[in-house]
Design an enzyme around this catalytic site. Structure first.
Site, short mmCIF file in Angstrom:
data_model
loop_
_atom_site.label_atom_id
_atom_site.label_comp_id
_atom_site.label_asym_id
_atom_site.label_seq_id
_atom_site.Cartn_x
_atom_site.Cartn_y
_atom_site.Cartn_z
N LYS A 1 0.83 -1.20 0.00
CA LYS A 1 0.00 0.00 0.00
C LYS A 1 0.87 1.25 0.00
O LYS A 1 0.63 2.20 -0.76
CB LYS A 1 -0.91 0.01 1.23
CG LYS A 1 -2.04 -1.00 1.20
CD LYS A 1 -2.81 -0.97 2.52
CE LYS A 1 -3.91 -2.00 2.55
NZ LYS A 1 -4.60 -2.07 3.85
N GLN B 1 -4.80 -1.33 9.86
CA GLN B 1 -4.65 -2.65 9.27
C GLN B 1 -5.12 -3.74 10.23
O GLN B 1 -4.75 -3.76 11.39
CB GLN B 1 -3.17 -2.88 8.90
CG GLN B 1 -2.90 -4.19 8.21
CD GLN B 1 -3.57 -4.29 6.85
OE1 GLN B 1 -3.60 -3.33 6.09
NE2 GLN B 1 -4.12 -5.45 6.55
N ASP C 1 -11.39 2.94 3.73
CA ASP C 1 -11.59 1.49 3.57
C ASP C 1 -13.07 1.16 3.35
O ASP C 1 -13.39 0.09 2.84
CB ASP C 1 -11.11 0.76 4.83
CG ASP C 1 -9.85 -0.06 4.58
OD1 ASP C 1 -9.57 -0.36 3.40
OD2 ASP C 1 -9.15 -0.41 5.54
#
Length: 286
Positions: free
Chosen positions: A53, A97, A120
């Site tokens: 990422k 995460q 997200d």
């Protein structure tokens, strides 16, 4: 005839190229897109994913704020960091995460993220907005799945789409997106009767069950479009999806590979959501 391979890596690269132009345009106006990525602990899979990422962000001209915290970080310390990032006007998106260490309540942490910075798309408010057809951010993997179906040239309107898996991250939101695109959608799970029979009726199959090659290639309807979300490592070390690829590729019309299918698209759509958030900031929107 073997199925067309839907190259998610190539599609993601094209999308990231367009995003880089958008990021430069904003940066030239003094509003460089910025994403904060928080990793707690040393989970190997999470470390690789976060590294990928971060590289994608930097390559596209985004500002990447990596926060790697020790596994012993308390829930209170993590929440303090998340709140400070949400309050930072230079941060357009906040991503924590998963998985988190067992002593931290993941649900509480995700709920603490400002929905306006939840790139997200996991926050209940954003999932709810998606359900009513007024999305702010679309969850990245479902968003990428829809782009892959489009890339395959598969008509969605009137098609029968079967989604195997009902998670809040993939199964449920992709079912909503397919319904909004006028598909007739069946969601399957561990209690579904005659799973092979249901799958055999699918014009579009989205496999997101998390079990290596559970869906046999012989179940696939000839000519169907197959999107394989699964990422499973066999004892041999080989990475496979939820679909038995070797047989499915001989029956499907189009199919995503594992790796190189859905994974790269998830990251591309994360950047897409972050750029959209930055554009709202530049426009003075919330």
């Amino acid at each position: 005839m073997a199925a067309r391979i839907i190259d998610g890596k190539a599609l993601a690269a094209r999308i990231r190229g367009a995003l880089a132009l958008g990021a430069k345009e904003l940066s030239d106006r003094g509003c460089q897109p910025g994403l904060a990525v928080v990793l707690v602990g040393d989970d190997p899979g999470s470390q690789i994913y976060v590294r990928n990422k971060s590289k994608a962000l930097i390559d596209a001209g985004f500002r990447c704020l990596d926060h790697h915290l020790p596994a012993a970080t308390s829930e209170a310390q993590l929440l303090t960091l998340v709140h400070s990032l949400c309050d930072d006007r230079a941060v357009d998106g906040v991503l924590v995460q998963l998985p988190l260490p067992p002593h931290i309540d993941s649900k509480r942490v995700l709920l603490s993220i400002d929905p306006a910075k939840d790139v997200d798309g996991f926050h209940p408010e954003n999932l709810g907005r998606l359900l009513i057809g007024e999305p702010r951010f679309i969850a990245c993997t479902p968003y990428g799945i829809m782009k892959l179906i489009e890339e395959a040239g598969t008509p969605v309107r009137g098609a029968h789409a079967v989604v195997v898996g009902r998670s809040n991250i993939v199964g449920k939101p992709v079912a909503v997106l397919l319904t909004a695109a006028d598909a007739t959608v069946t969601v399957c799970h561990s209690k579904t009767k005659d799973l092979p029979g249901v799958i055999a009726t699918a014009d579009i199959l989205v496999a997101a069950i998390g079990r290596a090659e559970m869906i046999r290639g012989s179940w696939i309807k000839p000519g169907a479009t197959v999107i394989d979300v699964g990422t499973n490592r066999l004892p041999s070390g080989k990475l496979v999806g939820d679909v038995e690829f070797a047989t499915a590729v001989e029956r499907a019309g189009a199919i995503t590979p594992v790796p190189g299918g859905v994974g790269p698209m998830t990251i591309a759509m994360l950047l897409t959501n972050t750029l959209e958030s930055a554009r709202r900031r530049a426009a003075g929107a919330t």
